[in-house]
Design an enzyme around this catalytic site. Structure first.
Site, short mmCIF file in Angstrom:
data_model
loop_
_atom_site.label_atom_id
_atom_site.label_comp_id
_atom_site.label_asym_id
_atom_site.label_seq_id
_atom_site.Cartn_x
_atom_site.Cartn_y
_atom_site.Cartn_z
N TRP A 109 0.83 -1.21 0.00
CA TRP A 109 0.00 0.00 0.00
C TRP A 109 0.86 1.25 0.00
O TRP A 109 0.51 2.25 -0.64
CB TRP A 109 -1.01 -0.02 1.16
CG TRP A 109 -1.94 -1.18 1.01
CD1 TRP A 109 -2.02 -2.28 1.82
CD2 TRP A 109 -2.91 -1.39 -0.05
NE1 TRP A 109 -2.96 -3.15 1.33
CE2 TRP A 109 -3.52 -2.64 0.20
CE3 TRP A 109 -3.29 -0.65 -1.16
CZ2 TRP A 109 -4.51 -3.16 -0.64
CZ3 TRP A 109 -4.29 -1.16 -1.99
CH2 TRP A 109 -4.88 -2.40 -1.73
N ASP B 291 -1.66 6.75 6.28
CA ASP B 291 -2.73 5.88 5.79
C ASP B 291 -3.05 4.91 6.93
O ASP B 291 -2.29 3.99 7.21
CB ASP B 291 -2.25 5.12 4.55
CG ASP B 291 -3.23 4.06 4.08
OD1 ASP B 291 -4.30 3.91 4.70
OD2 ASP B 291 -2.93 3.37 3.08
N LYS C 260 -12.66 -1.37 7.30
CA LYS C 260 -12.04 -2.34 8.21
C LYS C 260 -12.47 -2.05 9.65
O LYS C 260 -13.13 -2.87 10.28
CB LYS C 260 -10.53 -2.33 8.07
CG LYS C 260 -10.11 -2.72 6.64
CD LYS C 260 -8.70 -2.32 6.36
CE LYS C 260 -8.40 -2.17 4.89
NZ LYS C 260 -8.62 -3.33 4.06
N1 PMP Z 1 -4.22 1.23 2.37
C1 PMP Z 1 -4.29 0.14 3.14
C2 PMP Z 1 -3.40 0.03 4.33
C3 PMP Z 1 -5.19 -0.88 2.83
O1 PMP Z 1 -5.27 -1.97 3.60
C4 PMP Z 1 -6.05 -0.73 1.70
C5 PMP Z 1 -7.09 -1.74 1.34
N2 PMP Z 1 -6.93 -3.00 1.79
C6 PMP Z 1 -5.91 0.41 0.92
C7 PMP Z 1 -5.01 1.38 1.30
C8 PMP Z 1 -6.77 0.63 -0.30
O2 PMP Z 1 -7.99 1.03 0.14
P1 PMP Z 1 -9.25 1.28 -0.80
O3 PMP Z 1 -9.65 -0.06 -1.34
O4 PMP Z 1 -10.26 1.87 0.14
O5 PMP Z 1 -8.84 2.21 -1.88
#
Ligand code: PMP
Length: 360
Positions: free
Chosen positions: A103, A172, A196
């Site tokens: 991520w 994030d 989450k």
């Molecule tokens: N950052 C993290 C730490 C994640 O776990 C996730 C999704 N699992 C994301 C970003 C991406 O998130 P989204 O699907 O809401 O764009």
């Protein structure tokens, strides 16, 4: 438990049963108004009080100090990967990033795609992201330092957040927001996809320091602009109304359950129940160095991939879903977010012991 299974999904993930029950009870006719929250105007009095309450509860439950705004946005954490550099970086200004996994990489790639100058000041890629780097130096002129507070795929989590001086810290927190008390005054921006720890997918939760919210340039897309959306109290356009309503109920559930201190206690207990098994076994092997272990996503391996397949199939048969590791890394992962009850983790750990006995 009304045919509910134990849900270890990484996201979208488990919601508190009490919240789902309240949603069910109010689904057809919200508080006797004769329509559901999904069907009412986002400009109605009723929805206005829902969104205001959501904001107030977030401020209370997360101890958000004065001088910060709460914004409900759309586009997931992924749109924030673009929104952060678009809003915060001045002409020719660069940003620092710490790369702790998939991520973080995506956040970095998105900033670069927009032509922004990115310095990756630390990475744990040398050890397949099994730790959080603790030595790095921040460029004093950086527009911000970006971290991923919890790495959903690799199972690592920042234990302590770095001091960044006058450089705004951006996090994030998609997969660990509100899993424990956190000092918001250390941050310039915090963002999280809600799916989450906060609610359903479709809402992105943002906390931003007021002076940073004012920085948004006028020439960026409206839906990424903290100034435009925050300035209109998240009602610039039609917000994800139903998601915001559920997020409000989840925050109320956290408050009623004793707040973040109480949650942190339970979360730590849940995580340690699994880590204790990993530590006392030659059969299961944790994938992360101890100091960087996540209390939200516990990642582990079994001796062979065949045993992992068998383990996952049997957990499913026992009413436990979501224990397969992310497709990019394999192995097993138990996502034990706030709404995953202690009972689910007890069931899992008992199963793990039995499985080791039969296969170890
Ligand atoms: N950052 C993290 C730490 C994640 O776990 C996730 C999704 N699992 C994301 C970003 C991406 O998130 P989204 O699907 O809401 O764009």
């Amino acid at each position: 438990m009304e045919n509910r299974i134990f849900n270890f999904n990484a996201g979208p993930a488990a919601l508190p049963l009490a919240v789902l029950e309240e949603v069910r009870d109010d689904l057809i006719s919200y508080k006797g108004e004769g329509l559901s929250v999904m069907e009412m105007s986002h400009r109605s009095k009723t929805f206005d009080s829902i969104i205001k309450e959501a904001e107030e509860l977030a401020k209370e439950v997360y101890s958000i100090p004065d001088g910060y705004h709460v914004i409900f946005m759309q586009g997931g954490a992924t749109l924030q990967f673009a929104a952060v550099p678009l809003n915060l970086l001045g002409e020719n200004q660069s940003a620092d990033y710490i790369n702790t996994g998939s991520w973080s990489k995506k956040a970095i790639a998105e900033a670069e795609k927009l032509g922004k100058k990115v310095n990756v000041i630390a990475t744990s890629e040398d050890q397949n992201f099994n730790y959080i780097p603790d030595s790095f130096s921040i460029n004093p002129d950086a527009g911000y330092l970006h971290i991923t507070s919890n790495n959903t795929i690799f199972g690592t989590q920042w234990a302590n957040y770095p001091d960044t001086g006058s450089v705004p810290l951006v996090a994030d927190m998609s997969s660990d927001i509100g899993c424990r008390p956190f000092d918001i005054s250390k941050f310039g921006v915090i963002y999280a996809g809600a799916q989450k720890n906060m609610g359903p997918s479709g809402v992105t939760f943002v906390i931003i320091r007021n002076d940073l919210m004012e920085k948004s340039p006028d020439n960026i897309p409206t839906m990424t602009s903290y100034k435009l959306i925050g300035g209109k109290d998240s009602l610039y356009n039609t917000p994800p109304t139903f998601g915001i309503y559920i997020l409000k109920l989840v925050l109320q559930w956290v408050k009623d359950g004793g707040g973040l201190n109480k949650l942190a206690e339970t979360n730590l207990m849940k995580a340690n129940m699994i880590y204790d098994i990993l530590d006392s076994s030659d059969f299961y092997k944790g994938t992360v160095v101890k100091e960087s272990r996540s209390i939200m996503n516990v990642t582990f391996r079994l001796p062979t991939e065949d045993l992992e397949k068998d383990f996952i199939a049997k957990t499913l048969a026992e009413g436990m879903i979501g224990l397969k590791g992310h497709r990019s890394v394999g192995g097993c992962r138990a996502s034990i977010y706030n709404a995953v009850p202690l009972e689910a983790v007890k069931t899992l750990t008992e199963f793990m012991k039995e499985f080791e006995k039969s296969n170890g």
